[in-house]
Design an enzyme around this catalytic site. Structure first.
Site, PDB file in Angstrom:
ATOM      1  CB  CYS A  79      -0.998  -0.045   1.149  1.00 24.95           C
ATOM      2  SG  CYS A  79      -2.414   1.025   0.857  1.00 24.95           S
ATOM      3  CG  HIS A 182      -2.980  -3.122   3.921  1.00 22.50           C
ATOM      4  ND1 HIS A 182      -1.988  -2.388   4.529  1.00 22.50           N
ATOM      5  CD2 HIS A 182      -3.729  -2.222   3.240  1.00 22.50           C
ATOM      6  CE1 HIS A 182      -2.131  -1.109   4.239  1.00 22.50           C
ATOM      7  NE2 HIS A 182      -3.185  -0.986   3.452  1.00 22.50           N
ATOM      8  CD  GLU A 184       0.211  -4.937   5.952  1.00 20.57           C
ATOM      9  OE1 GLU A 184       0.258  -5.704   4.984  1.00 20.57           O
ATOM     10  OE2 GLU A 184       0.027  -3.701   5.840  1.00 20.57           O
TER      11      GLU A 184
HETATM   12  N1  GLN Z   1      -3.469   6.374   0.657  1.00 22.33           N
HETATM   13  C1  GLN Z   1      -2.292   6.118   1.422  1.00 22.33           C
HETATM   14  C2  GLN Z   1      -1.095   6.891   0.872  1.00 22.33           C
HETATM   15  O1  GLN Z   1      -1.222   7.674  -0.041  1.00 22.33           O
HETATM   16  C3  GLN Z   1      -1.963   4.644   1.479  1.00 22.33           C
HETATM   17  C4  GLN Z   1      -2.991   3.921   2.307  1.00 22.33           C
HETATM   18  C5  GLN Z   1      -2.488   2.681   2.984  1.00 22.33           C
HETATM   19  O2  GLN Z   1      -1.272   2.429   3.099  1.00 22.33           O
HETATM   20  N2  GLN Z   1      -3.419   1.912   3.494  1.00 22.33           N
HETATM   21  O3  GLN Z   1      -0.027   6.725   1.364  1.00 22.33           O
END
Ligand code: GLN
Length: 203
Positions: A79, A182, A184
């Site tokens: 992410c 994710h 994790e």
């Molecule tokens: N939208 C977040 C960002 O721009 C990422 C979101 C996440 O890691 N769950 O970093």
């Protein structure tokens, strides 16, 4: 035995540390250049990429991480971590002083942050990851909107156009792995196992 590090400036680094130790690996938090120099492979957690960017520069970690990635250190980003591994951002955050968000880079791709909706938007989706059907959790997730020739697309989710190949949510380039979702959080071990195999030279 490789020593895994998890970048521990912001985000859900504890969950990644637990995922790795649950699989029998040794994993330590990374907050300093000294921590970084000890490790063999780095995980960059989910969180807020603009904050991870700012803190890593404040801690003097951004350049050393870039150098280790360019020298071939395996790295996995989930992410926000995926965003940090992108060579290009379609929509970087811009701070009130005009500073534009930077990344560590390494994967030849353009990433769109928050591609699946706004702050409140999260969803789960079953998808194929290297032949394993997994439940993937997306939280304000990014998407790779363009990838270079050297980038292997591992997972997609269906897009609005059912004839297209779908939206890219997991990629690999050499020793670098990135997922929009994710593992994790969902507790699925397949992605961490795959990264461990990359690190050991078995994948
Ligand atoms: N939208 C977040 C960002 O721009 C990422 C979101 C996440 O890691 N769950 O970093």
């Amino acid at each position: 035995m490789p020593l895994f590090g998890v970048l521990a400036l912001q985000g859900d680094f504890r969950e990644h540390l637990a995922s790795l130790t649950d699989l029998g690996e040794v994993a330590v938090p990374v907050r300093t250049v000294e921590d970084l120099e000890r490790i063999d492979a780095l995980v960059i957690p989910g969180g807020e990429s603009s904050v991870i960017d700012r803190l890593s520069r404040n801690y003097g970690l951004a350049e050393p991480i870039r150098r280790r990635i360019s020298e071939g250190m395996p790295a996995y980003g989930s992410c926000a971590g995926m965003i940090m591994l992108a060579d290009r951002l379609e929509n970087p955050a811009v701070a009130s002083n005009g500073a534009v968000q930077e990344t560590f880079g390494g994967i030849d791709m353009t990433v769109r942050r928050n591609a699946f909706g706004r702050q409140v938007d999260s969803f789960e989706n079953r998808l194929d990851f290297n032949g394993t059907n997994i439940e993937a959790v997306f939280i304000r997730a990014p998407e790779a909107v363009q990838v270079g020739e050297g980038v292997e697309v591992i997972s997609t989710v269906p897009g609005a156009d059912p004839t297209s190949q779908g939206r890219i949510v997991a990629v690999r380039q050499g020793n670098l792995l990135a997922t929009s979702f994710h593992p994790e959080v969902s507790g699925n071990a397949a992605i961490h196992e795959f990264f461990i195999n990359i690190t050991r030279g078995d994948a």
